[in-house]
Design a protein around this motif. Structure first.
Motif, PDB file in Angstrom:
ATOM      1  N   VAL A  96      -2.181  -5.029  12.467  1.00 21.68           N
ATOM      2  CA  VAL A  96      -1.506  -6.162  11.763  1.00 21.68           C
ATOM      3  C   VAL A  96      -2.540  -7.428  11.933  1.00 21.68           C
ATOM      4  N   ILE A 103      -4.363  -6.680   6.288  1.00 24.60           N
ATOM      5  CA  ILE A 103      -3.306  -6.274   6.572  1.00 24.60           C
ATOM      6  C   ILE A 103      -2.171  -7.305   7.038  1.00 24.60           C
ATOM      7  N   SER A 135       2.072  -0.557   4.253  1.00 21.55           N
ATOM      8  CA  SER A 135       1.985  -1.910   4.631  1.00 21.55           C
ATOM      9  C   SER A 135       2.003  -2.815   3.354  1.00 21.55           C
ATOM     10  N   LEU A 195       3.207  -3.932   8.751  1.00 27.35           N
ATOM     11  CA  LEU A 195       3.367  -2.599   8.552  1.00 27.35           C
ATOM     12  C   LEU A 195       4.849  -2.232   8.189  1.00 27.35           C
ATOM     13  N   THR A 242       0.974  -1.141  -0.077  1.00 22.94           N
ATOM     14  CA  THR A 242      -0.086   0.109   0.066  1.00 22.94           C
ATOM     15  C   THR A 242       0.757   0.967  -0.064  1.00 22.94           C
ATOM     16  N   TRP A 269      -1.800   0.795  -5.187  1.00 26.00           N
ATOM     17  CA  TRP A 269      -1.027  -0.187  -4.463  1.00 26.00           C
ATOM     18  C   TRP A 269      -0.236  -0.950  -5.490  1.00 26.00           C
ATOM     19  N   VAL A 301      -0.675  -5.793   2.080  1.00 25.09           N
ATOM     20  CA  VAL A 301      -2.142  -6.344   2.092  1.00 25.09           C
ATOM     21  C   VAL A 301      -2.030  -7.475   1.484  1.00 25.09           C
TER      22      VAL A 301
END
Length: 136
Positions: free
Chosen positions: A74, A46, A31, A49, A21, A133, A33
């Motif tokens: 998370v 997620i 992060s 991070l 992301t 993303w 995903v």
């Protein structure tokens, strides 16, 4: 983490997979995903991070409501119930863990499957925010 199923899921035309992301304001990776398909709908969670705040390395979604309230970011499910409509996926929602708000969501694949356009909005799609993303 759910397994990918079906040949169409690994296609460059499908959002199924792992995505980095990108913050639309700073351009930095926030992060990773994971997006999976379940009963014909897309969901996303997620996984990790990138560079979390050292003062809060394992943040929780304090502003979330319902079952998500107070959960660690998370592992948090942020995409729900998106259905394919031609070359886009819509009809579902995206959760912004930064403010706990849920928005309608529209996804579309760009750049030969390497970029995912993520549009979150209230009401109509014209009034909202877009992030891009990158496939991991």
């Amino acid at each position: 983490v759910r397994a990918q199923t079906g040949a169409e899921d690994s296609s460059a035309k499908s959002p199924v997979g792992r995505w980095k992301t990108i913050d639309d304001a700073t351009g930095k990776v926030q992060s990773v995903v994971s997006i999976w398909k379940e009963n014909g709908k897309l969901f996303g969670r997620i996984l990790k991070l990138i560079d979390p705040d050292p003062k809060d390395p394992n943040p929780h979604c304090v502003d979330c409501t319902g079952e998500q309230k107070g959960l660690p970011v998370v592992g948090l499910q942020i995409l729900s119930d998106l259905q394919q409509d031609g070359d886009t996926w819509s009809g579902g929602t995206i959760l912004d863990p930064a403010n706990g708000k849920t928005y309608k969501c529209l996804l579309s694949i760009e750049d030969g499957g390497m970029k995912l356009k993520v549009r979150g909005f209230l009401g109509v799609s014209l009034l909202g925010r877009t992030q891009y993303w990158l496939r991991e």
